[in-house]
Design an enzyme around this catalytic site. Structure first.
Site, PDB file in Angstrom:
ATOM      1  N   CYS A 161      -0.559  44.067  98.785  1.00  0.00           N
ATOM      2  CA  CYS A 161      -1.065  44.625  99.833  1.00  0.00           C
ATOM      3  C   CYS A 161       0.135  44.995 100.979  1.00  0.00           C
ATOM      4  CB  CYS A 161      -2.203  43.961 100.602  1.00  0.00           C
ATOM      5  SG  CYS A 161      -2.875  44.815 102.042  1.00  0.00           S
ATOM      6  N   GLY A 179      -8.442  55.855  92.565  1.00  0.00           N
ATOM      7  CA  GLY A 179      -8.533  55.317  93.944  1.00  0.00           C
ATOM      8  C   GLY A 179      -8.979  56.455  94.985  1.00  0.00           C
TER       9      GLY A 179
HETATM   10  C1  FMN Z   1      -8.137  52.994 101.952  1.00  0.00           C
HETATM   11  C2  FMN Z   1      -7.409  52.161 100.918  1.00  0.00           C
HETATM   12  C3  FMN Z   1      -7.689  50.830 100.868  1.00  0.00           C
HETATM   13  C4  FMN Z   1      -7.467  50.054  99.614  1.00  0.00           C
HETATM   14  N1  FMN Z   1      -7.630  48.768  99.570  1.00  0.00           N
HETATM   15  C5  FMN Z   1      -6.878  47.885  98.603  1.00  0.00           C
HETATM   16  C6  FMN Z   1      -7.434  46.546  98.429  1.00  0.00           C
HETATM   17  O1  FMN Z   1      -8.173  46.002  99.186  1.00  0.00           O
HETATM   18  N2  FMN Z   1      -6.833  46.108  97.483  1.00  0.00           N
HETATM   19  C7  FMN Z   1      -5.991  46.665  96.475  1.00  0.00           C
HETATM   20  O2  FMN Z   1      -5.521  45.848  95.463  1.00  0.00           O
HETATM   21  N3  FMN Z   1      -5.632  47.935  96.653  1.00  0.00           N
HETATM   22  C8  FMN Z   1      -6.247  48.497  97.645  1.00  0.00           C
HETATM   23  N4  FMN Z   1      -5.727  49.953  97.644  1.00  0.00           N
HETATM   24  C9  FMN Z   1      -4.851  50.564  96.874  1.00  0.00           C
HETATM   25  C10 FMN Z   1      -5.523  51.275  95.694  1.00  0.00           C
HETATM   26  O3  FMN Z   1      -6.417  50.387  94.921  1.00  0.00           O
HETATM   27  C11 FMN Z   1      -4.767  52.032  94.609  1.00  0.00           C
HETATM   28  O4  FMN Z   1      -3.906  51.099  94.016  1.00  0.00           O
HETATM   29  C12 FMN Z   1      -3.858  53.050  95.447  1.00  0.00           C
HETATM   30  O5  FMN Z   1      -4.418  53.619  96.467  1.00  0.00           O
HETATM   31  C13 FMN Z   1      -3.010  53.982  94.488  1.00  0.00           C
HETATM   32  O6  FMN Z   1      -4.040  54.938  93.999  1.00  0.00           O
HETATM   33  P1  FMN Z   1      -4.587  56.158  94.360  1.00  0.00           P
HETATM   34  O7  FMN Z   1      -3.296  57.169  94.753  1.00  0.00           O
HETATM   35  O8  FMN Z   1      -5.385  56.558  93.113  1.00  0.00           O
HETATM   36  O9  FMN Z   1      -5.344  55.935  95.661  1.00  0.00           O
HETATM   37  C14 FMN Z   1      -6.382  50.653  99.008  1.00  0.00           C
HETATM   38  C15 FMN Z   1      -5.983  51.936  99.070  1.00  0.00           C
HETATM   39  C16 FMN Z   1      -6.794  52.707  99.898  1.00  0.00           C
HETATM   40  C17 FMN Z   1      -6.334  54.252  99.901  1.00  0.00           C
END
Ligand code: FMN
Ligand code: FAD
Ligand code: FES
Lengths: 327, 342
Positions: free
Chosen positions: B163, B298
């Site tokens: 994170c 995501g």
């Molecule tokens: C608003 C938001 C909250 C997220 N919260 C978490 C989280 O609590 N734990 C985690 O491991 N990843 C978290 N992520 C990361 C996502 O799980 C993902 O790995 C990342 O956004 C990349 O993928 P994407 O481009 O498809 O969103 C979060 C991402 C976003 C945008």
């Protein structure tokens, strides 16, 4: 502001005494009886799109019959057809809603201020977008009291919708006329004034205007209008306001210091609009935070320290937010 | 009251296809559902490779009226910590070119509420559950797994070592191979479910972290979490976020994530789950081509809550249109891309 709280992010749950709650009515967990509907995402067609003056646009979208009719104060997320130069949908307050041939027709008053809203402004009638909604909890219009609707600038649109709803014979407290206070910097910024006059007259409401430079209505702002109006009302007012946060703060402050109920339509930058991303926090007041009950509050709405604007709001009661920390 | 978009119901077992059956484009539609998408993540056998990413799908029930979560490969919950967290102050989201920055600060309901309320709800929806957990210290993670390790219906754990938005126990703290290895070695005996380590992209060598996780006993890796990013408001002369930086996600990061994922795939023998910018079936096919075992959707869910179902449908259509009857015949087809070059 009646309740000063400690600074950013660190307000500790359950700590301290509730200082000067003075005239504020005792806090119950929820006095809101806004019906909850299930949102969907659906394609929508631009039916009307025109200039409304004061650098604003009026947009009408037609969504399928499966789209629930939004209530005043609720919003939807508008997603532009892809590929689009902006990624996320943009939240917009609903300014009118009706069924036509079973379909849901919604109006919006908005200002093209940045890339998303400028691209929206270029959508011709007949083009498609996607809508997600209805979202959030709107104005609790069945609250007792004399409804006073307070708008600044484009905040006028959702409140005209509210005035019509209040006057509707099927409303829970049946056909109430509203006091309507409308303010802006100058007459040019009283967006949609003629429409407001017509619509408020049609529901027997009373419209009063204020401009900072006195070019329309009184010279002053909506708080000045409220100060003049309040002593002349035949009963306790209940306020519903929509406009920039600075104005909402002032209305909240006025209401809190007089023990008057006020409901404010808040905004926040948003991603999902549905409580999932946790991107739209508003700070809770200390009293609300202390009374917070995690068992009876859906976690979608927020936590002890922050309420999510998109799910618990966007309309909040004045006493539920910490106005010192609202930006 | 509106009628929700009903998820298409699928007969159980429909994804089991006769092996190696070639399907021609003319039979694409009816054959798409007969394609074998089965996916193995350590001890886990998933019906298909599409999971929803932590923090972008709540606790799995929020989108349940628009997504049939039981038809997904799995649902990864919002990262849960020992105690509830209120998250960062306002200024948590900013849109950037083809992406978004977030600075949520791990707001979550905490272990107790997750166990008593969220997991049972998700279980009742028939989802394959992967619980994401996060901690500031190895000990926090041990306590979380001691509490949840044998939780019924939890098929696996994704440990959030990545994170970017918390002061303590964030990506920086965990980007240390020996710390990862030792922590995972402590966690390993605490669950028979899949143990998945989620890695950050902003590191000197994701391969080193990946190898350390494998040594520590992880069943799989997730590559990658968000990239640290900064966006400024030049009028207000401040960051567009409340805290200066946030995590970048969305289409903007897909090529970056794909490269990191590829590097991790090549470094270890355990499965790697791809995450970063996946919006469509074709995006997913890229990650699967370089050897990812599965993918996570995501940010795309914020834009279209049904995105994960769409990705799954499009994966089926993609394979059907090429006459590929088993995902295994596609997975890793470009794994050795660039092999042998400096
Ligand atoms: C608003 C938001 C909250 C997220 N919260 C978490 C989280 O609590 N734990 C985690 O491991 N990843 C978290 N992520 C990361 C996502 O799980 C993902 O790995 C990342 O956004 C990349 O993928 P994407 O481009 O498809 O969103 C979060 C991402 C976003 C945008
Ligand atoms: C519940 C809700 C209801 C809304 N209703 C209306 C409406 O009826 N009419 C209308 O014109 N606008 C409304 N807005 C604001 C509108 O959503 C933003 O103006 C829009 O998202 C800006 O997008 P953009 O890409 O054009 O500009 P951006 O470049 O994204 O932003 C331009 C400016 O607007 C600010 N901004 C961006 N997003 C928001 C936001 N969500 N809330 C407040 N400020 C923001 C930015 O900080 C920046 O200063 C509403 C917002 C919310 C949250
Ligand atoms: S905008 Fe995602 S939680 Fe409010």
């Amino acid at each position: 502001m009646s309740r000063a709280e400690q600074g950013n992010g660190g307000a500790k749950a359950g700590a301290g005494v509730n200082g000067n709650a003075k005239s504020v009515a005792p806090l119950r967990v929820s006095t809101r009886t806004v019906p909850r509907t299930r949102w969907i995402q659906a394609p929508a067609i631009v039916r009307r799109h025109e200039d409304e003056g004061a650098a604003h646009r009026w947009l009408e979208l037609e969504a399928p019959g499966s789209f629930a009719t939004p209530l005043p104060g609720q919003f939807i997320q508008i997603l532009l057809a892809s590929p689009s130069a902006v990624l996320l949908p943009r939240p917009m307050s609903v300014a009118s809603a009706r069924r036509r041939g079973g379909r849901c027709v919604m109006g919006f008053l908005y200002a093209p201020v940045g890339p998303g809203t400028r691209l929206l402004a270029a959508c011709e009638p007949g083009s498609s977008v996607e809508v997600l909604g209805p979202l959030g909890r709107g104005f609790p219009l069945d609250q007792p009291g004399i409804p006073v609707l307070i708008a600044c600038w484009r905040g006028v649109a959702p409140l005209i919708f509210a005035a019509r709803s209040l006057a509707h014979p099927s409303a829970r407290r049946r056909g109430r006329r509203a006091e309507f206070l409308f303010g802006a910097r100058d007459r040019a910024h009283l967006v949609g004034l003629e429409k407001a006059r017509r619509e408020i007259a049609a529901v027997q409401g009373r419209l009063q205007l204020a401009t900072d430079d006195g070019s329309r209505g009184i010279r002053g702002n909506v708080i000045d209008l409220l100060e003049r109006l309040a002593p002349r009302l035949a009963g306790t007012p209940v306020l519903h306001a929509c406009g920039p946060h600075a104005m909402l703060k002032a209305v909240a402050g006025w209401a809190l210091s007089r023990g008057v109920r006020a409901h404010l339509a808040m905004e926040s930058v948003m991603a999902c609009g549905t409580g999932v991303c946790r991107g739209c926090p508003l700070p809770r007041s200390r009293a609300k935070s202390e009374a917070f009950d995690s068992a009876s509050t859906p976690s979608l709405w927020g936590n002890r320290e922050y309420a999510m604007c998109c799910t618990e709001g966007p309309v909040f009661e004045a006493r539920d937010l910490d106005w010192e920390r609202v930006e | 009251m509106s009628r929700a978009i009903r998820p298409r119901s699928r007969a159980p077992g429909m994804t089991r296809a006769p092996r190696f059956r070639a399907v021609g484009p003319s039979r694409e539609r009816e054959s798409a559902h007969a394609i074998d998408l089965s996916t193995r993540i350590g001890p886990l056998e998933l019906a298909n490779p599409v999971l929803v990413a932590s923090g972008t799908f709540g606790y799995g029930d929020e989108y349940a009226h628009v997504v049939d979560v039981s038809a997904l490969g799995g649902v990864i919950t919002k990262t849960v910590t020992l105690m509830p967290r209120a998250g960062n102050p306002a200024g948590r989201i900013a849109e950037t070119a083809a992406g978004m920055l977030n600075s949520i600060g791990l707001e979550n309901v905490g272990l107790e509420k997750c166990r008593s309320e969220k997991l049972p709800k998700l279980r009742s929806l028939g989802a394959t559950i992967v619980a994401s957990v996060g901690g500031e210290t190895p000990d926090d993670l041990v306590r979380l797994l001691e509490a949840l390790g044998d939780e019924p219906g939890v098929a696996g754990f994704e440990i959030n070592f990545s994170c970017p938005n918390v002061a303590e126990g964030g990506a920086r703290y965990w980007a240390d191979p020996s710390r990862l290895e030792h922590t995972l070695a402590h966690l390993r005996p605490l669950t028979r479910g899949a143990l998945i380590a989620k890695l950050p992209p902003d590191v000197t060598s994701i391969a080193d972290l990946a190898i350390a996780c494998e040594r520590g006993g992880a069943d799989a890796l997730t590559a990658v979490n968000t990239f640290v990013g900064l966006a400024l408001d030049l009028d207000a002369l401040k960051s567009k976020l409340g805290r200066a930086t946030g995590g970048l996600s969305g289409p903007a990061i897909k090529p970056l994530a794909l490269a990191r994922c590829h590097e991790a795939v090549r470094a270890v023998g355990i499965p790697v789950i791809g995450s970063g910018g996946i919006e469509s079936g074709r995006d997913a096919m890229e990650f699967l081509a370089i050897g990812a075992a599965a993918v996570q959707v995501g940010t795309a869910s914020f834009i279209r809550p049904g995105a994960s179902s769409t990705v799954l449908d499009e994966i089926r259509e993609f394979l059907a249109s090429r006459g590929i009857a088993r995902l295994d015949n596609w997975r890793g087809c470009l794994r050795d891309l660039g092999q042998g070059r400096a």
